[in-house]
Every structure is written in structure tokens, then in C-alpha cells.
Design an enzyme around this catalytic site. Structure first.
Site, short mmCIF file in Angstrom:
data_model
loop_
_atom_site.label_atom_id
_atom_site.label_comp_id
_atom_site.label_asym_id
_atom_site.label_seq_id
_atom_site.Cartn_x
_atom_site.Cartn_y
_atom_site.Cartn_z
N GLU A 55 0.82 -1.21 0.00
CA GLU A 55 0.00 0.00 0.00
C GLU A 55 0.86 1.26 0.00
OE1 GLU A 55 -0.09 -2.70 2.00
OE2 GLU A 55 -1.85 -2.54 3.29
N CYS A 87 -2.31 -1.83 7.28
CA CYS A 87 -1.80 -1.65 8.63
C CYS A 87 -1.91 -0.16 9.03
CB CYS A 87 -0.36 -2.13 8.72
SG CYS A 87 0.86 -1.02 7.98
ZN LIG Z 1 1.13 -1.38 5.79
#
Ligand SMILES: [Zn+2]
Length: 129
Positions: A55, A87
Site C-alpha cells: 500500500e 496496517c
Molecule cells: Zn502497511
């Protein structure tokens, strides 16, 4: 391009993940405000702390291209049976670049997906406004 194109790009990026240590293959793609799709893949390192989530690779590439994210798609295995959303570090970067209205989509290898607004995933993250 649209969210469907970004989802395809995230799945393709998952196939390019460099994950020899965890085997947890993750790909991502950002849909930008101009309609472009920017992919990113997990990149691990023998020095484990140097790994970078798919990401953030996609989000940083988006910023480097002078674009702004409107959606972030993550293609990954499930975690403890649940779809894997980004996350905390990746959510914070998404908040910085895309704001609370950034659409975040998680898709598993079977194609099952769900979405949420970044502001709902990280409701109290620091933000410049
Ligand atoms: Zn991450």
C-alpha cells in the site's frame, strides 16, 4: 479507469510481491483523482525492518507522480479469517495523501471484497486538515 481497474491492478501487483521471508503476498493499487491507476507490491528484505507494504509503495508512487489518491485497493490473503485491510502505518500515509474520504478496498484471493472509508478505519489519526 475505475475501481474495478484498480482492483485488477492490485491483484496483478500481488503476483509481483517480493515476499521470500513471510510468503504473505500482497499487492495494492491506487485510483487517482485523474483516473490513473498506480500499482504497488510488497517488497521484503533480509534485513526485515526494511520491508515496505504494498500500500505504501503505491501511495508513495502516487505522490511521486504528482497525483492524489481517491481509492486504495489491497489484494492479499486473509488475516485470522478476515479480509486484510492496511496496517496502521499505511492508513496514516493514506490519511496524509487522501484524507478521511479515501475509499479503502480489501480483496482476498477468492475475489471477496469489502470497503470502508479511511476515516472509519483510522478515526483519530493525526491529520493536517
Ligand atoms: Zn502497511
Amino acid at each position: 479507469m475505475d475501481l474495478e481497474d484498480a482492483t485488477k491492478a492490485a491483484v496483478e501487483a500481488r503476483g509481483r510481491a517480493y515476499a521470500p521471508y513471510s510468503g504473505f503476498r500482497m499487492g495494492a493499487a491506487v485510483l487517482t483523482s485523474s483516473g490513473a491507476v498506480v500499482p504497488g507490491s510488497l517488497v521484503e528484505n533480509v534485513s526485515l525492518g526494511l520491508a515496505m507494504c504494498a500500500e505504501r509503495v503505491a501511495l508513495f508512487s502516487t505522490a511521486s507522480a504528482g497525483e492524489r489518491p481517491t481509492a486504495l485497493v489491497v489484494a492479499s490473503p486473509r488475516t485470522s479469517g478476515a479480509l486484510t485491510f492496511p496496517c496502521g502505518a499505511c492508513l496514516q500515509v493514506g490519511l496524509e495523501l487522501g484524507g478521511r474520504e479515501l475509499v479503502v478496498v480489501a480483496v482476498d484471493p477468492d475475489g471477496t471484497s469489502d470497503r470502508a472509508l479511511l476515516g472509519d478505519l483510522l478515526p483519530r489519526g493525526p491529520h493536517k486538515g
